[in-house]
Design an enzyme around this catalytic site. Structure first.
Site, PDB file in Angstrom:
ATOM      1  N   TYR A  82       0.825  -1.215   0.000  1.00  0.00           N
ATOM      2  CA  TYR A  82       0.000   0.000   0.000  1.00  0.00           C
ATOM      3  C   TYR A  82       0.857   1.262   0.000  1.00  0.00           C
ATOM      4  O   TYR A  82       0.359   2.353  -0.293  1.00  0.00           O
ATOM      5  CB  TYR A  82      -0.899   0.044   1.233  1.00  0.00           C
ATOM      6  CG  TYR A  82      -1.944  -1.036   1.330  1.00  0.00           C
ATOM      7  CD1 TYR A  82      -2.222  -1.886   0.270  1.00  0.00           C
ATOM      8  CD2 TYR A  82      -2.666  -1.208   2.512  1.00  0.00           C
ATOM      9  CE1 TYR A  82      -3.186  -2.876   0.383  1.00  0.00           C
ATOM     10  CE2 TYR A  82      -3.628  -2.192   2.622  1.00  0.00           C
ATOM     11  CZ  TYR A  82      -3.879  -3.029   1.563  1.00  0.00           C
ATOM     12  OH  TYR A  82      -4.829  -4.011   1.687  1.00  0.00           O
ATOM     13  N   HIS A 140       0.156 -11.476   1.824  1.00  0.00           N
ATOM     14  CA  HIS A 140      -0.856 -10.741   1.069  1.00  0.00           C
ATOM     15  C   HIS A 140      -1.538 -11.631   0.026  1.00  0.00           C
ATOM     16  O   HIS A 140      -2.743 -11.499  -0.230  1.00  0.00           O
ATOM     17  CB  HIS A 140      -0.218  -9.528   0.380  1.00  0.00           C
ATOM     18  CG  HIS A 140      -1.166  -8.396   0.197  1.00  0.00           C
ATOM     19  ND1 HIS A 140      -0.830  -7.085   0.459  1.00  0.00           N
ATOM     20  CD2 HIS A 140      -2.453  -8.351  -0.205  1.00  0.00           C
ATOM     21  CE1 HIS A 140      -1.871  -6.302   0.216  1.00  0.00           C
ATOM     22  NE2 HIS A 140      -2.864  -7.052  -0.203  1.00  0.00           N
TER      23      HIS A 140
END
EC number: 1.1.1.307
Length: 339
Positions: A82, A140
């Site tokens: 991110y 992730h």
């Protein structure tokens, strides 16, 4: 304790997962009583049912995290990819909320999954977040990219270069981090049922003895334009009904004096999961926080049948790896670069 971050699809994959004990307290009263529900993990820690997501809006995240914590959120979800971990850490410090009162989770990215890179990747996140530990560390995705500085390593034809190890190797390396005190719990994101079963079967006895808690991401659809506009999202992402326009959620919202978005969040909480909405707007942050309230069982069941059996974020073609392979809604995956 393993925490499973639920898949990006239009209905929950979790009906058979163990519902953990709920610990609720009354937070305030505005019409319907608003709770502060948590689930007790087998590590002894409590994970809040309502969390704050930090995907996108990097320039706004420091202030948003500060404001969300002051408003009452105590679960923060972020990730290396991110590119906001530094801003998240600053927001935590600015809020003045003691670190021990915050449940902070982050995710390793796919180019750091080689077992020899896992601890260094954790150290990078700890430095960016300016904290000595994270409450939750996740993978992730189950796909392993080539080692190196490039988060999205590609060959001369633009195809993703995969790594030489597997997510199981990564998981075993993550297990070792629990002994360091720098990680309290482990989890995975975007894993299929079979991939989770592989971890259960071949991971440590510690994992098999613990149980699963679900952090739910957009099970009823996603209003984020990112998933509607990106070239590799499927047609369903561009055409499906928005939550704010759902006749059922509008109807139930009138019953509970809540918005359709609050109804969707409350549905996840009432199913024993944690939900991770995101916003950088004050009134939306407050409304999200007021989405923890008790629903009638028949209404929970009605929302469950909104299932579209569609998965609208599926980068399998770009990642050169079949994600969600044993789950519903994987048809029609588009090819296209994600980054």
């Amino acid at each position: 304790m393993v925490v499973f971050r639920s898949l990006r699809r239009c209905s929950p994959f979790s009906s058979s997962l163990r519902r953990l004990e709920k610990l609720s307290s009354i937070r305030n009263a505005r019409g319907l009583a608003t709770r502060a529900t948590t689930s007790k993990l087998n590590t002894g820690d409590n994970i809040p049912a309502l969390g704050f997501g930090t995907f996108q809006d990097a320039d706004a995240q420091e202030d948003a995290v500060n404001r969300c914590l002051k408003a009452g959120f105590r679960l923060i979800d972020t990730a290396q990819v991110y590119n906001v971990e530094r801003e998240v850490g600053r927001g935590i410090k600015k809020s003045g909320v003691p670190r021990e009162e915050i449940f902070l989770g982050t995710k390793l990215w796919c180019n750091t999954f080689h077992p020899e890179d896992v601890e260094a990747a954790l150290e990078y996140s700890l430095q960016e977040l300016d904290t000595s530990y994270v409450d939750l560390l996740m993978m992730h995705y189950p796909v392993v990219f080539a080692r190196g500085e490039e988060r999205f390593p590609r060959d001369s034809e633009g195809k993703m270069i995969l790594g030489k190890t597997t997510y199981l190797d990564t998981w075993k390396a993550m297990e070792k981090l629990l002994k360091t005190g720098k990680v309290k719990a482990l989890g995975v994101s975007n894993f299929s049922k079979g991939e989770i079963q592989t971890l259960l079967d071949q991971g440590s006895v510690w994992l098999r003895s613990q149980g699963i808690h679900v952090m739910q991401f957009s099970p009823l659809g996603n209003m984020n334009p990112f998933y509607r506009e990106t070239g590799w999202s499927k047609d369903i992402a561009h055409t499906m009904e928005r939550i704010t326009e759902s006749p059922l959620l509008l109807e139930l919202g009138r019953k509970y004096n809540k918005t359709p978005v609050q109804m969707a969040l409350a549905w996840g909480v009432n199913n024993g999961r944690s939900v991770i909405p995101k916003s950088v707007i004050d009134w939306q942050i407050e409304q999200n926080l007021e989405a923890d309230f008790e629903m009638d069982e028949e209404d929970i069941e009605r929302i469950k049948f909104m299932d579209k059996k569609a998965r609208f974020n599926d980068p399998s073609a770009d990642y050169q790896y079949r994600l969600y392979g044993d789950l519903e809604g994987i048809e029609g995956t588009r090819d296209g670069r994600t980054h």
